[in-house]
Design a protein around this motif. Structure first.
Motif, PDB file in Angstrom:
ATOM      1  N   HIS A  49       0.840  -1.212   0.000  1.00 54.12           N
ATOM      2  CA  HIS A  49       0.000   0.000   0.000  1.00 54.12           C
ATOM      3  C   HIS A  49       0.870   1.254   0.000  1.00 54.12           C
ATOM      4  N   ALA A  50       1.577   1.538   1.082  1.00 52.92           N
ATOM      5  CA  ALA A  50       2.503   2.675   1.139  1.00 52.92           C
ATOM      6  C   ALA A  50       1.822   4.001   0.828  1.00 52.92           C
ATOM      7  N   ASP A  51       0.574   4.171   1.281  1.00 50.50           N
ATOM      8  CA  ASP A  51      -0.128   5.422   1.019  1.00 50.50           C
ATOM      9  C   ASP A  51       0.580   6.622   1.638  1.00 50.50           C
ATOM     10  N   GLY A  52       1.281   6.417   2.737  1.00 53.39           N
ATOM     11  CA  GLY A  52       1.955   7.517   3.415  1.00 53.39           C
ATOM     12  C   GLY A  52       3.428   7.642   3.087  1.00 53.39           C
ATOM     13  N   LEU A  53       3.878   6.984   2.026  1.00 52.36           N
ATOM     14  CA  LEU A  53       5.281   7.116   1.613  1.00 52.36           C
ATOM     15  C   LEU A  53       5.397   8.409   0.817  1.00 52.36           C
ATOM     16  N   LEU A  54       5.712   9.503   1.493  1.00 53.96           N
ATOM     17  CA  LEU A  54       5.656  10.834   0.893  1.00 53.96           C
ATOM     18  C   LEU A  54       6.944  11.618   1.120  1.00 53.96           C
ATOM     19  N   ASP A  55       7.093  12.672   0.333  1.00 58.21           N
ATOM     20  CA  ASP A  55       8.081  13.726   0.529  1.00 58.21           C
ATOM     21  C   ASP A  55       9.482  13.167   0.770  1.00 58.21           C
ATOM     22  N   ASP A  56      10.058  13.491   1.928  1.00 60.47           N
ATOM     23  CA  ASP A  56      11.445  13.116   2.200  1.00 60.47           C
ATOM     24  C   ASP A  56      11.621  11.608   2.351  1.00 60.47           C
ATOM     25  N   LEU A  57      10.533  10.857   2.525  1.00 61.07           N
ATOM     26  CA  LEU A  57      10.659   9.414   2.686  1.00 61.07           C
ATOM     27  C   LEU A  57      10.938   8.713   1.361  1.00 61.07           C
ATOM     28  N   VAL A  58      10.552   9.311   0.239  1.00 67.05           N
ATOM     29  CA  VAL A  58      10.710   8.664  -1.067  1.00 67.05           C
ATOM     30  C   VAL A  58      12.177   8.395  -1.387  1.00 67.05           C
TER      31      VAL A  58
END
Length: 573
Positions: free
Chosen positions: A401-410
């Motif tokens: 899922h990784a819906d919250g894999l955003l911004d600096d985490l990418v």
């Protein structure tokens, strides 16, 4: 685990991709030639072709009609595709083959998101018509789940004579009546497992609401009551349905039974498609349940057992273990406990690091359910703490899922070699009839940005198995149109991406010489047929989608007249 070359070319291109190629000339004549088709190979060096030659279960050559037909001998069977499109066989990267009591009666309210009052009436009606021993089961979403009038006592009042189970559509919580709890042996002194909760009222009595790992414990107990013969018949039906949809491989994470029993049941079902069984791990009040050492135990050539899945956080509907009556306080807040930005983590950080170390010791691929940004950050921190990129870059740890894999985490995820497995059906929140939920989801669910960053992407269903709905929704992304991808990219994610996600890209995922002849011949061109609605709303409301049937968008399943004529058992032609 095989540590295969880096994900250098797969999905990095905008249209098609594949890693490596093999010679065109066949040393022996083909058994079968498919010609006069429109073949999308998912191979970057030869993305399109007219024909292919097959010997046994492998592809010998791919090319023009003239080139491939020249390889035929008198004994070679030839099939004229009559211009039909061909794609590599779909590989569903994330699903849950399941089993259930044979006497289950589904409660139907005509809505995916019913109000409790309508649901109660439907339960009373079903109870009045069902056999005495029937289990009543229904699906609920936010309207009912967050209505605190709905609990064990309310279900007892509606149907005291039957076990009643209402499961949330996400699969992360359930509400049970007293008879259901009794049937599963869940009594008042049951202890909460790590990462789960048997909810209680102010007096300490069970309310019937089971959350996360507590609900999966109940599912395991229910599955144990299903006789093997019944379970095998149910699995056979599910596998046949997937074959009709052009699915030639599936990666299943069984919830209703343990991985060893699922593998044994599948062996009896004799699947015509390739099944990877991934251990859906459980917890106890003392921590993670003991490791089940069934890796690399493959009961038949069509069944692979490998991988360990853990749930790091929950989903935006249930808010992990956040109290139900708090949902209205955070209805539109993507950063709150019901949104991808703030969803609480279920497992202690020390446990996450421990399970990663154990996986390294056993050389086992790890798959983690990560919905929110806190969970994604916790996983990346744990990967850094257990060796960082030097250890993890080639191990293909999967974020489901990784819906919250955003911004600096990418960029952190890219450096650590994370593979993202997303599900197309989740990209259209309108199907849940909950605008607030859709707004929260729209804050995450990256697709295009992941590919641009070089993060491998796989697609799966995690629900109704129709892959063509998922392909369409990924290409329009109703929740977040700016993150949509092309249909070619979506097909690649469902084929090469899913193969890469299970270390199988050398054998399947693209149509090129040397690989398995796993393919699907389609009734329509999924790359050009227009969507019925650009927003996806009409498609989402289509009953065929919810039942895994043919979508009325015009993206159809493979025609039955082609099915079963290939030489390979995983071949749908």
């Amino acid at each position: 685990m095989r540590h295969i070359r880096p994900f250098a070319c797969l999905l990095a291109l905008l249209s098609v991709a594949a890693c490596g190629g093999r010679g065109q000339q066949a040393e022996a004549p083909p058994d079968l030639i498919l010609h006069n088709g429109r073949i999308f190979t998912a191979n970057a060096t030869q993305p399109h072709a007219q024909a292919l030659a097959i010997r046994g279960e492998r592809i010998l050559a791919v090319g023009s009609d003239m080139e491939i037909l020249a390889l035929a001998v008198e004994a070679t069977q030839r099939i004229d595709l009559q211009g039909h499109p061909v794609i590599p066989g779909i590989n569903d990267a994330h699903e849950h083959l399941t089993i259930w009591p044979a006497d289950t009666v589904m409660v139907d309210t005509g809505s995916l998101n019913p109000e409790w009052d309508a649901l109660r009436a439907a339960i009373v009606d079903a109870a009045g018509k069902a056999d005495a021993a029937a289990v009543l089961r229904g699906g609920i979403f936010g309207r009912a789940f967050h209505d605190t009038r709905l609990d064990r006592g309310a279900l007892d009042d509606a149907a005291a004579a039957h076990p009643v189970v209402l499961g949330t559509l996400t699969g992360h919580a359930g509400i049970y009546n007293s008879r259901a709890l009794d049937a599963l042996g869940i009594d008042e002194d049951v202890a909460d497992p790590m990462g789960g909760r048997f909810e209680r009222d102010a007096s300490g009595r069970l309310t019937g609401v089971l959350r996360e790992y507590a609900d999966w414990e109940a599912s395991r107990r229910a599955g144990a009551l299903v006789p093997d013969a019944v379970a095998v018949a149910q699995l056979r039906q599910q596998l046949e349905q997937r074959a009709r949809l052009g699915i030639t491989s599936t990666q299943a994470m069984p919830v209703a039974t343990d991985v060893a029993r699922m593998a044994a049941l599948l062996a009896q079902a004799d699947p015509a498609i390739r099944v990877r069984v991934i251990s859906f791990n459980t917890t106890t009040p003392d921590g993670r349940a003991p490791y089940v050492d069934v890796a690399r135990h493959n009961p038949t050539p069509m069944i692979e057992v490998s991988g360990q899945k853990w749930i790091v956080d929950g989903v935006g509907l249930e808010g992990s273990l956040t109290p139900r009556d708090q949902a209205h306080l955070h209805a539109h807040d993507p950063q709150g406990p019901f949104g991808p930005g703030g969803l609480p983590v279920l497992l202690p950080q020390a446990e996450i690091e421990a399970l990663l170390r154990e996986s390294l010791q056993r050389d086992e691929q790890v798959l983690v359910h990560v919905f929110g940004r806190p969970g994604a950050a916790a996983m990346l921190d744990a990967m850094d703490a257990t060796g960082g990129a030097e250890v993890w870059a080639t191990r293909r740890l999967r974020f489901e899922h990784a819906d919250g894999l955003l911004d600096d985490l990418v960029p952190r995820a890219r450096a650590l070699g994370v593979v993202v497995s997303q599900q197309g059906s989740r990209l259209d929140a309108s199907m849940f009839e909950d605008p607030a939920f859709g707004k929260r989801l729209g804050a995450g669910q990256l697709l295009r940005s992941l590919l641009d960053a070089g993060i491998p992407l796989a697609l799966g269903s995690d629900g109704p198995p129709n892959p063509y709905v998922g392909i369409l929704l990924a290409s329009v992304h109703p929740n977040r149109p700016d993150e949509s991808i092309t249909r070619e990219q979506a097909v690649i994610a469902y084929t090469m991406g899913s193969a890469y996600a299970q270390f199988a890209e050398d054998d399947k995922g693209s149509l090129e010489p040397g690989k398995l002849a796993d393919l699907a011949v389609l009734s329509q061109d999924i790359f050009s047929v227009p969507p019925r609605s650009a927003s996806g709303n009409n498609l989402a409301a289509d009953p065929g989608r919810r039942q895994g049937g043919v979508a009325r968008s015009g993206i159809l399943t493979p025609p039955s007249r082609w099915r079963g004529r290939g030489r390979g058992r995983g071949c749908v032609v």
